[in-house]
Each structure stands twice: as structure tokens, then as C-alpha cells.
Write a protein that holds these residues in place. Structure first.
Motif, short mmCIF file in Angstrom:
data_model
loop_
_atom_site.label_atom_id
_atom_site.label_comp_id
_atom_site.label_asym_id
_atom_site.label_seq_id
_atom_site.Cartn_x
_atom_site.Cartn_y
_atom_site.Cartn_z
N GLU A 199 32.90 51.07 34.37
CA GLU A 199 33.09 52.23 33.51
C GLU A 199 33.56 53.40 34.40
N PRO A 200 34.75 53.96 34.14
CA PRO A 200 35.32 54.90 35.12
C PRO A 200 34.54 56.21 35.29
N THR A 201 33.64 56.56 34.35
CA THR A 201 32.84 57.77 34.55
C THR A 201 31.52 57.48 35.28
N ARG A 202 31.24 56.20 35.53
CA ARG A 202 30.00 55.86 36.26
C ARG A 202 30.38 55.47 37.68
N LEU A 203 30.28 56.43 38.59
CA LEU A 203 30.73 56.24 39.96
C LEU A 203 29.55 56.05 40.90
N GLN A 204 29.77 55.30 41.97
CA GLN A 204 28.72 55.19 42.99
C GLN A 204 28.71 56.43 43.89
N SER A 205 29.86 57.08 44.02
CA SER A 205 29.99 58.24 44.89
C SER A 205 30.81 59.29 44.17
N PHE A 206 30.24 60.47 43.96
CA PHE A 206 30.93 61.51 43.18
C PHE A 206 30.42 62.88 43.60
N ARG A 207 31.10 63.94 43.12
CA ARG A 207 30.74 65.29 43.54
C ARG A 207 29.97 66.03 42.45
N MET A 208 28.91 66.70 42.87
CA MET A 208 28.14 67.58 42.00
C MET A 208 28.31 69.01 42.49
N ARG A 209 28.67 69.94 41.58
CA ARG A 209 28.63 71.37 41.88
C ARG A 209 27.36 71.93 41.26
N GLU A 210 26.49 72.42 42.09
CA GLU A 210 25.16 72.81 41.61
C GLU A 210 24.84 74.28 41.86
N PHE A 211 23.96 74.80 41.01
CA PHE A 211 23.26 76.06 41.26
C PHE A 211 21.78 75.73 41.26
N ILE A 212 21.04 76.38 42.15
CA ILE A 212 19.60 76.14 42.26
C ILE A 212 18.88 77.50 42.22
N ARG A 213 17.90 77.59 41.32
CA ARG A 213 17.16 78.85 41.15
C ARG A 213 15.74 78.65 41.63
N LEU A 214 15.27 79.55 42.50
CA LEU A 214 13.91 79.50 43.02
C LEU A 214 13.24 80.82 42.70
N GLY A 215 12.06 80.77 42.07
CA GLY A 215 11.39 82.03 41.74
C GLY A 215 10.23 81.82 40.79
N LYS A 216 9.90 82.86 40.03
CA LYS A 216 8.79 82.80 39.07
C LYS A 216 9.21 81.96 37.86
N SER A 217 8.23 81.34 37.23
CA SER A 217 8.55 80.38 36.16
C SER A 217 9.38 81.02 35.05
N GLU A 218 9.03 82.26 34.66
CA GLU A 218 9.78 82.87 33.55
C GLU A 218 11.23 83.14 33.94
N ASP A 219 11.45 83.55 35.20
CA ASP A 219 12.82 83.79 35.68
C ASP A 219 13.61 82.49 35.75
N VAL A 220 12.95 81.46 36.26
CA VAL A 220 13.60 80.16 36.44
C VAL A 220 13.99 79.57 35.08
N LEU A 221 13.09 79.68 34.12
CA LEU A 221 13.36 79.13 32.79
C LEU A 221 14.45 79.92 32.05
N ALA A 222 14.38 81.25 32.16
CA ALA A 222 15.40 82.08 31.52
C ALA A 222 16.78 81.78 32.10
N TRP A 223 16.81 81.57 33.43
CA TRP A 223 18.06 81.23 34.11
C TRP A 223 18.58 79.88 33.62
N ARG A 224 17.68 78.90 33.50
CA ARG A 224 18.08 77.56 33.03
C ARG A 224 18.66 77.65 31.62
N ASP A 225 17.97 78.37 30.74
CA ASP A 225 18.44 78.51 29.35
C ASP A 225 19.80 79.21 29.29
#
Lengths: 299, 299
Positions: free
Chosen positions: B150-176
Motif C-alpha cells: 500500500e503506497p501510503t504505508r511506508l517503512q521509512s517516511f518523514r514526520m513534521r512535528e510540533f511538541i508542546r511542553l507545559g501545564k495541562s490546560e496549556d498543552v490541551l488548548a494547544w492540541r485542540d
């Protein structure tokens, strides 16, 4: 050397991970790498190279066919995975938590880590070349198992490469031309770069003879810049004439059906960036204006 | 599915290598990926994320500490190398040429393949966070051992990520907030994108329970786009709330010395590109003008 690594960490250019030669790159180092890679693209633009990109893993069968395990077994990285059932997975997990070795529960996959960015290019262009041959460009993460405290000797790093496939005279003229362009590019960025004939790190006693032979035949050149020491300058670019080594393995033929030749040239992107940092300091904003203007023309 | 893969190969977007899920990318596919990644950077620019970059290999000790071998042993990739002498190297070479297995002559290195782009970020930010926490962005090649046609299921691929570290309410608001922004971004590019609660591919019988639990707690969301089929749309982005799972392992604390929380969001760059190709065709030059204007604003 220890001082330079400490400077790189203190300035945030390098982020330690606990494994030698596998550190992270901070934003400023990454920005230098991106800028240099883009400069190479601009310099090569008129040549009309075809871009291809491969993942950092490539077929085990390709590494075997390339002869890599004969020449550089000590550098290769093989990818192994767990292919067992529920019970075996529980045992694996228990061993991890007990601090025991668990890797013997894995099996080899069909993949290995790419030892050079150009390797997957050759099988992709099997068959007849167009008249005048081909010019390919690619960038990839490559792996070499040589853990070191020396910050320019990485286990995982990026190579920006050009690969020329065609008649021997065209391939050699192209190699010579890029050797000149590469030197001019790096010297123009304020690096005390020089070129020299070189050899690959072939393994063992037989390897020593292969390396001598490679030097005598002038098959490999490098561009070197003092980074860690003046006595042992760091190779930041390499130029390899493969003659028909790869073209014969993969059936790459000229348009007149004669056997083609290949050559490649590559910049070690992290090494170029570290050489620039060594020459101009850890803060790219304070680099000489003419260097900045070349790397960040739009800024 | 077979038709789509054949189209991708015929158009030069995909370059087969002989191993499932490890194909090369042609220039046009790479250009889409670059353009989308740059669009994500522009959209997130005002957030002021700190960029870091790690190689596609990371410490074995980190994978162990993360608990990855407990939950996803079937997906992990372990890097093994040859550490023997001259005689062993000759035997290895002979086995390769005889077509015999040779991988039992290797030993595990200190490295494994990165299973997620965000993993090396957490240990790099151990200790006290600044007030308001941190926002990090990274891009990396990730490995998952799940060979597929399946061409969208790759063994090696690139992820562009953002990671948020902080208080739970800030982290959840950021995720939403990013869930909304991600949906708007992808829908704005003409993709029939939708979001849903999701679970990770935990291994085995115990894994089924973990997955159910993860869904009930709404810890994971995905943005899905039909690429291969309407019935089983493809996850092109994921949003993970780790609560204090990683922050407790790595001692990540808020500025008031309470235990921090973390969340991450990532776009699967190849999957987004393939979704765009499926929606708009194999020739990006023929894509709708408003889509092109977003991806290639300077062109």
C-alpha cells in the motif's frame, strides 16, 4: 577538539543525546546546513540535474550486490526487527526491564542503512542512458558505524550528492570540473580548503592494498579543511570515479550500447557547516558579510 | 490501490527499489513535500517554535526507557554492525557471496531507528521549563517495520512535528487549536479531511486493551483523508496527548516546579503529498490554482 565540542554544545548548535556521533542539531546549525545546501543547488542549477530522493534505509540485497560487506563491513548498519508472537513479545519486554540483552530475539529485515547517498541511484537508472548521459542529484542521511568523540565524525549525517552517468571522457571532465567548483565555492566562503587524492577506509589487511591501489589510480579526491587540527584536516567533500564498477553491476549503458561509467561528488553537509563555524564562530549573525550574502542572499 | 501505485510509478513520482514501503521519491513528489512542509512552517511561524533536528538513529537506551519495546516491538528497527576481526570479515564476505545468511555475525550497536520524530526531544528538555512552557518543532525520518504494498504505508517516511511542553490546560488548548488548524489547512488544500479519535497500533492481546483505553480517554486524534479507499481513510496527521508519561520519565517540570505535561502533533509528509496527488492528479502543474498558490506562493 574537546574545546570545540564544548563550544558547539554551549552555543546550542549541538544537542547531546548520550551516543557518540549521534547528536542533535540546534536551529542555527540546521539553518547553516539548509543555506549551504540551497547554495549548492543554485550553483548547480544550470546543469539541469534530475532530483531523486531515497529514504535512509535501502535494500539489503543492494548492499550485498554493491560489495559493501566485502570492503567496509565495519561501517555497515543492518536493520533488525522483532517478528515473534505474543509470548515472545512478553519475554522481550521482561528482558528489557531486567536490563538484559534482548537483541538476539530480533531477525534481520530486508533493509540496511544507506552508507552513501548515491547507492540507490545506480539500480534506478539501469538500461540505456540518453545521449550525453545523465546527471542526478540527491540528498540523504548516511550511516557509518564509527562512534567517535570527534564532532565532525558522525555515525549519521547528510550527504548532498551529484552523480554523473555516461561516457568515460564526459564523466571525468565533469568530475574535474566539480573539483574546481567545489574548491572555489568553499574558498569563497572563507574556508582554507585544499584538495588531495584520497582513499576509502577499506577494512583490514587486504583493505590496505585496495586503498593504495585506489590512490595510485587517482580514483578518489577529497576537499579538506582544517577543523579539528591543521595536521589532520577534515574531508568536507569527496569525488569518486567508479569507472565501470557500478555500471557493470546494474547494466547502465550509453546510448550507443557501450558500457557506461559513473562518478559522484558529495558534500558532507554537517562537516561543511562545522568548518564554517570553526572559521567564522558559533554565531552566524556575526559572520563576515560576504559569507552571509552568499549563504542567505534573501536576508 | 494497485492502480494508484502503478500511476505513481508511471508518472515518476515513485521510484521502486524492490523492498515494500521503501521506495524512492521523484523530483515532483519531493517538491510537493518540501512545499507542504514550508507551508506548515509559515502557518506556525507566529507561534515561535524552537527548531531542533535529530538524525534518523537514536539511542537504544532511549527506546528502552520510552517503553517502546513493551508496546510496539513489532515496529521497532534495531541497528546492528560487524565488530569482528580480519578472519571474521573474510567469513562474512564469503557467506554474502555464497548467498548464505550472515547477519548472525553482527552485534547490536547503541543505536535504533527513530520510531517517532518527537522521541529525542523529551530528554533534551529535562529540567525546569520557562514560564508558559516550551514549543518545539522538528522533522525526521521515522521507521516502522510494516512492509506493505500500500503506497501510503511506508517503512521509512518523514514526520513534521510540533511538541508542546507545559501545564495541562496549556498543552490541551494547544492540541485542540492545532487540530482545528490542521483540518483547516488540509481542507483548504482541497482534501476531504476529517478528524476522529484514534489509537496506536499496540502489539498483541494486551495491546488491544491499551488501544481501547487510549480511545476512551481520547488521548489520540487523527486527521484522515481517503487516499486508497473511502471506507478506510488514511491518517495524514496525528495529535497525541501524553499527559505526564514522558515528562515523568525525563523530569520535565513547569516553572513552578510541578510536573509538566506534553503533547505532540505531526503531519506525515509523504501521506499528505500522496493525498494531494490522489485528489488533484499526478501533475502538480495542473492542480487547481488556489491550491498551487498556497503551496508555491512565490511561483
Amino acid at each position: 577538539m574537546e574545546n570545540f565540542y564544548a563550544e558547539l554544545v554551549d552555543s546550542g548548535l549541538v544537542i547531546p543525546t548520550g551516543v557518540k556521533g549521534a547528536y542533535g542539531r540546534g536551529a542555527a546549525l540546521e539553518d547553516i546546513i539548509r543555506a549551504f545546501n540551497a547554495l549548492v543547488t543554485r550553483i548547480g542549477e544550470a546543469d539541469g540535474a534530475q532530483e531523486v530522493l531515497f529514504p535512509p534505509v535501502l535494500p539489503r540485497a543492494l548492499i550485498e550486490k554493491m560489495g559493501y560487506m566485502d570492503s567496509f563491513p565495519q561501517l555497515a548498519g543492518s536493520v533488525h526487527s522483532f517478528m515473534g508472537n505474543d509470548a515472545k513479545a512478553r519475554e522481550l519486554s521482561e528482558r528489557v526491564h531486567a536490563g538484559e540483552r534482548w537483541e538476539d530475539m530480533l531477525s534481520p529485515t530486508e533493509l540496511m542503512l544507506a552508507p552513501a547517498a548515491c547507492y540507490p541511484v545506480y539500480p534506478a537508472f539501469s538500461g540505456l542512458l540518453p545521449g550525453g548521459g545523465r546527471l542526478i542529484t540527491t540528498m540523504n542521511w548516511v550511516f557509518r558505524h564509527e562512534p567517535s568523540d570527534e564532532p565532525t565524525r558522525l555515525q549519521s549525517f547528510r550527504m548532498r550528492e551529484f552523480i554523473r552517468l555516461g561516457k568515460s571522457e564526459d564523466v571525468l571532465a565533469w568530475r574535474d570540473d566539480w573539483l574546481r567548483r567545489g574548491l572555489a565555492l568553499l574558498q569563497g566562503l572563507g574556508l582554507p580548503a585544499d584538495s588531495d587524492v584520497a582513499s576509502d577506509p577499506f577494512f583490514g589487511r587486504v583493505g590496505k592494498m585496495l586503498a593504495t591501489n585506489q590512490k595510485e589510480q587517482r580514483l578518489k579526491f577529497e576537499i579538506l579543511v582544517p577543523v579539528i587540527s591543521k595536521e589532520k584536516p577534515t574531508a568536507v567533500a569527496s569525488f569518486n570515479w567508479h569507472q565501470d564498477h557500478f555500471s557493470s553491476k546494474f547494466g547502465i549503458r550509453n546510448s550507443d550500447d557501450t558500457l557506461a561509467q559513473t562518478a559522484c561528488m558529495g558534500f558532507g553537509l554537517e562537516r561543511v557547516a562545522l568548518a564554517l563555524v570553526k572559521a567564522h564562530g558559533v554565531d552566524p549573525k556575526a559572520w563576515p558579510q560576504d559569507v552571509r550574502a552568499q549563504l542567505w542572499p534573501a536576508a
